[in-house]
Design an enzyme around this catalytic site. Structure first.
Site, mmCIF file in Angstrom:
data_model
loop_
_atom_site.group_PDB
_atom_site.id
_atom_site.type_symbol
_atom_site.label_atom_id
_atom_site.label_comp_id
_atom_site.label_asym_id
_atom_site.label_seq_id
_atom_site.Cartn_x
_atom_site.Cartn_y
_atom_site.Cartn_z
ATOM 1 N N THR A 7 43.042 33.219 42.617
ATOM 2 C CA THR A 7 43.581 31.982 42.050
ATOM 3 C C THR A 7 44.687 32.279 41.046
ATOM 4 O OG1 THR A 7 41.396 30.977 42.265
ATOM 5 C CG2 THR A 7 42.967 29.873 40.832
ATOM 6 N N TYR A 17 36.934 21.670 48.712
ATOM 7 C CA TYR A 17 37.336 20.369 49.232
ATOM 8 C C TYR A 17 36.336 19.755 50.201
ATOM 9 C CZ TYR A 17 40.109 16.559 51.172
ATOM 10 O OH TYR A 17 40.528 15.316 51.570
ATOM 11 N N TYR A 37 32.444 34.369 45.312
ATOM 12 C CA TYR A 37 33.057 33.788 44.114
ATOM 13 C C TYR A 37 32.562 32.362 43.975
ATOM 14 C CZ TYR A 37 36.849 32.420 40.865
ATOM 15 O OH TYR A 37 37.579 31.967 39.787
ATOM 16 N N ARG A 80 36.509 24.399 40.721
ATOM 17 C CA ARG A 80 37.592 24.335 41.708
ATOM 18 C C ARG A 80 37.098 23.923 43.096
ATOM 19 N NH1 ARG A 80 42.529 26.327 40.338
ATOM 20 N NH2 ARG A 80 42.673 27.460 38.369
ATOM 21 N N LYS A 124 31.011 36.928 41.726
ATOM 22 C CA LYS A 124 31.772 36.537 40.541
ATOM 23 C C LYS A 124 31.297 35.132 40.194
ATOM 24 C CE LYS A 124 36.424 35.483 38.827
ATOM 25 N NZ LYS A 124 37.863 35.311 39.193
ATOM 26 N N ILE A 169 35.699 39.636 35.790
ATOM 27 C CA ILE A 169 37.022 39.593 36.413
ATOM 28 C C ILE A 169 37.831 38.637 35.555
ATOM 29 C CG2 ILE A 169 38.368 38.947 38.438
ATOM 30 C CD1 ILE A 169 36.048 39.879 40.168
#
Length: 291
Positions: A45, A108, A134, A139, A163, A205
Site C-alpha cells: 500500500t 471491496y 495481511y 482498507r 501482518k 512492517i
C-alpha cells in the site's frame, strides 16, 4: 522465517514530476534502509502498487533486488479481490531473489470468513514462495478473525505469518495465544509496535521506518529483547510524528518527511495527492522536535 523478524519497511515508490518511477531516488532509499532495517517490503500500500502496471511493478522489484544485492530479505506485495487473478500473478511474476509474498485479504467485495480462508488456500496452492497474510480491515472492510487465521495457518504450510493491522491489541493477544509459536505475528501499526511485541509479536512492517530505519530498528530490537524500558522512551518520542504521518492518508505523510530528509520527492499518482501545506509544516515541526 526468522529473517522476517524485527523491522520490515513498507517502502514508498518514488516518482518524478512526470509520474514515472524515480529510480535514482529508489536507489538512495534502498541504501538508506540497509542501515537499520531487517527486511524490505516492496509493492505494498505504501508503495502505491495499485497505480503501477504489472510491468512497472516487475521493474521496481527487480531494481530493488539489484541495488539491495542480497543484503536484506525482500518481501513483495501481491494482492487483490479476484482470487483467480492473484493466484495467476503469483505463478507468473518473476520472483527470483524474493523471500515471500505479503498478500492483503480481498477488499471491496467483503468476503465471509469462509471466503477468506478459501482465498488464502488458493493462493497457497498457487505460490512457490511463503506467504504472509495481511489483515487491514480499515482498507478491506473485513476483519480476519483469529480462528480463521488459525485455520489458514494449520491448513496451508506455505503461509508463514500475518501482518496484523486491525488496531486491536486484544485480537493480537488471542492470535498469539492460539497460533503456532513459529507462525510470525507482525504488527502493521507503527504506533502499536510496543504493545504488540509485549503480547509476543515478532516486530513490525513499518511506514515510519522509511525515514528512520536505524532509530526505529533499535526500538524494535529492544522490544524483541524484552528491554521495554529502553524501547518505550525512544518510541514515545516518535508518537507525535507517527500520529500526524497518517492524518491525510498514506503515503503522503511519509513522502513529505522523505523529501525533507533529501531522499525522494513527494510526488504521488492520482487519486493520491501530496499532503496539505498545513500538515507539511506540522510534520516538519515534529521532525525538529526529534533532533
Amino acid at each position: 522465517m526468522l529473517e522476517l523478524k524485527g523491522l520490515g519497511v513498507a517502502m514508498v515508490t518514488p516518482f518524478n514530476t512526470d509520474g514515472k518511477v524515480d529510480y535514482s531516488a529508489l536507489e538512495k532509499l534502498v541504501r538508506h534502509l540497509q542501515n537499520g532495517a531487517d527486511y524490505l517490503v516492496v509493492m505494498g500500500t505504501t508503495g502505491e502498487a495499485v497505480t503501477l502496471s504489472a510491468d512497472e511493478q516487475q521493474a521496481v522489484v527487480e531494481y530493488v533486488l539489484e541495488i539491495n544485492d542480497g543484503k536484506l530479505p525482500v518481501v513483495c506485495g501481491m494482492g487483490g479481490n479476484n482470487t483467480k487473478a492473484v493466484a495467476e500473478n503469483m505463478r507468473s511474476f518473476d520472483m527470483k531473489g524474493v523471500s515471500a509474498f505479503l498478500s492483503a485479504s480481498p477488499a471491496y467485495n467483503k468476503p465471509t470468513q469462509e471466503g477468506i480462508a478459501q482465498h488464502y488456500h488458493a493462493l497457497s496452492e498457487a505460490s512457490d514462495l511463503p506467504i504472509l497474510i495481511y489483515n487491514v480491515p480499515g482498507r478491506t472492510a473485513s476483519n480476519i478473525l483469529p480462528e480463521t487465521v488459525l485455520r489458514i495457518a494449520e491448513g496451508n504450510k506455505t503461509i508463514i505469518g500475518i501482518k496484523e493491522a486491525a488496531g486491536n491489541i486484544e485480537q493480537v493477544m488471542e492470535l498469539r495465544r492460539i497460533l503456532p509459536e513459529d507462525f510470525l505475528l507482525i504488527s502493521g501499526d507503527d504506533a502499536l509496535v510496543l504493545p504488540h511485541m509485549a503480547c509476543g509479536g515478532d516486530g513490525v512492517i513499518s511506514v515510519l521506518g522509511n525515514a528512520f530505519p536505524k532509530e526505529f530498528g533499535s526500538i524494535v530490537k529492544a522490544g524483541l529483547d524484552g528491554d521495554f524500558e529502553k524501547a518505550r522512551k525512544s518510541h514515545l518520542s516518535f508518537l507525535p510524528l507517527i500520529s500526524n504521518l497518517f492524518a491525510e492518508g498514506n503515503p503522503g505523510g511519509i513522502k513529505a518527511v522523505l523529501k525533507h530528509l533529501g531522499i525522494c520527492e513527494e510526488h504521488m499518482r492520482l487519486p493520491l495527492v501530496p499532503v496539505s501545506e498545513r500538515l507539511r509544516q506540522v510534520l516538519y515541526r515534529d521532525l525538529a522536535e526529534l533532533e
